[in-house]
Design an enzyme around this catalytic site. Sequence first.
Site, short mmCIF file in Angstrom:
data_model
loop_
_atom_site.label_atom_id
_atom_site.label_comp_id
_atom_site.label_asym_id
_atom_site.label_seq_id
_atom_site.Cartn_x
_atom_site.Cartn_y
_atom_site.Cartn_z
N THR A 91 -28.51 16.72 24.57
CA THR A 91 -29.47 16.19 25.53
C THR A 91 -29.91 14.77 25.18
OG1 THR A 91 -30.29 18.44 25.94
CG2 THR A 91 -31.68 16.61 26.66
N TRP A 93 -28.56 12.53 23.27
CA TRP A 93 -27.43 11.60 23.34
C TRP A 93 -27.12 11.23 24.78
CZ3 TRP A 93 -21.69 13.06 22.02
CH2 TRP A 93 -20.94 11.89 21.87
N HIS A 154 -33.95 21.00 31.86
CA HIS A 154 -33.17 22.16 31.42
C HIS A 154 -33.14 23.23 32.51
CE1 HIS A 154 -32.88 20.56 27.44
NE2 HIS A 154 -34.10 20.84 27.06
N TYR A 242 -19.92 18.77 25.61
CA TYR A 242 -20.28 18.00 24.43
C TYR A 242 -19.04 17.67 23.60
CZ TYR A 242 -22.58 16.92 19.95
OH TYR A 242 -22.99 16.32 18.79
#
Length: 342
Positions: A91, A93, A154, A242
């Site tokens: 998150t 990043w 989120h 990711y």
Amino acid sequence: MAQTNVTQLTEKNESEKGEEITIEEEDKLSEECKEFILSLPREKGWRTRYLYLFQGFWCQAREIQAIITFQKHFQAKDSDVIVATIPKSGTTWLKALSFAIVNRHRFAISISHPLLTSNPHELVPFLEYTVYGNAPSQFPNLSNMTEPRLFGTHIPFPSLSNSIKESNSRIIYICRNPLDTFVSSWIFLNKIKPEYLPELALEEAFDMYCKGIIGFGPTWNQMLGYWKESIARPSKILFLKYEDLKKDINFNVKRIAKFLGCPFTQEEENSGVVKSIMELCSFEKMKELEVNKSGTFGRNFHRGYLFRKAEIGDWVNYLSPKMAAKLSQIMEEKLRGSGLSF
């Protein structure tokens, strides 16, 4: 896999309606929200006493109030950018990258760049925490924010405000291998829990996670919501993993910029703009900044907790082969036929 029985939880909740919501959870809650929460299925929480099943996902009492306020009052603009994530999946990043990419003409990569003096969560505020996390009667004035406005969340896709879903605003979503996400969540949430709550043991946390009981979970439901929407509306949602972002950051930074309608020119690429953004937002760079090493953020957790290892596969240092096999099997079953895998 053991499933959370919503009927049983509801029956259990009915028998406990007379109980008061705990002190830290009732803080700043409206009376209406307190009443509503007592009607919801609940389970033991990770950093609060309870998590509540709300609109098909688990969250804390204060989050519920904030989400309801957000759903009722947030008015999206077509130029808005929403950075949506599963907690502990990159998150910070992705927020940093999105801010640097969108604002590269406003803020050149220099010693005065905002990311050098402000945490990414301050520059890209959470809708359910920073923006709507105060008392329900306090609605933020967002009209004066510089466009494009960037927000983080989120919240699962079905529970986003209708204005976001119906506008031309864009959503960038990132998720991570659940094995790593679980371990990172367990370590992080034990660090920021209040002192009066005991530390959550790995085995107990793992059992809860496998049942889907974690903030904004079940994880597989959250992933699939954004995944399916990204396939149906690729101009609306950019779905990232990711692991892919780590594997080829250069490619994905350019991909993000193109998706957001501000692709890098050949001149920018030749002059090193892409590389500068990658370096500015790197884990190594952000972790060593004073703004990210000291002080507290949000609900009084230390900023340094946001930066742990950023490694792929660190779960092998915590999970037994049996645990890894169980969670892998659950994810395979839940994602089967979707085209999404890890």
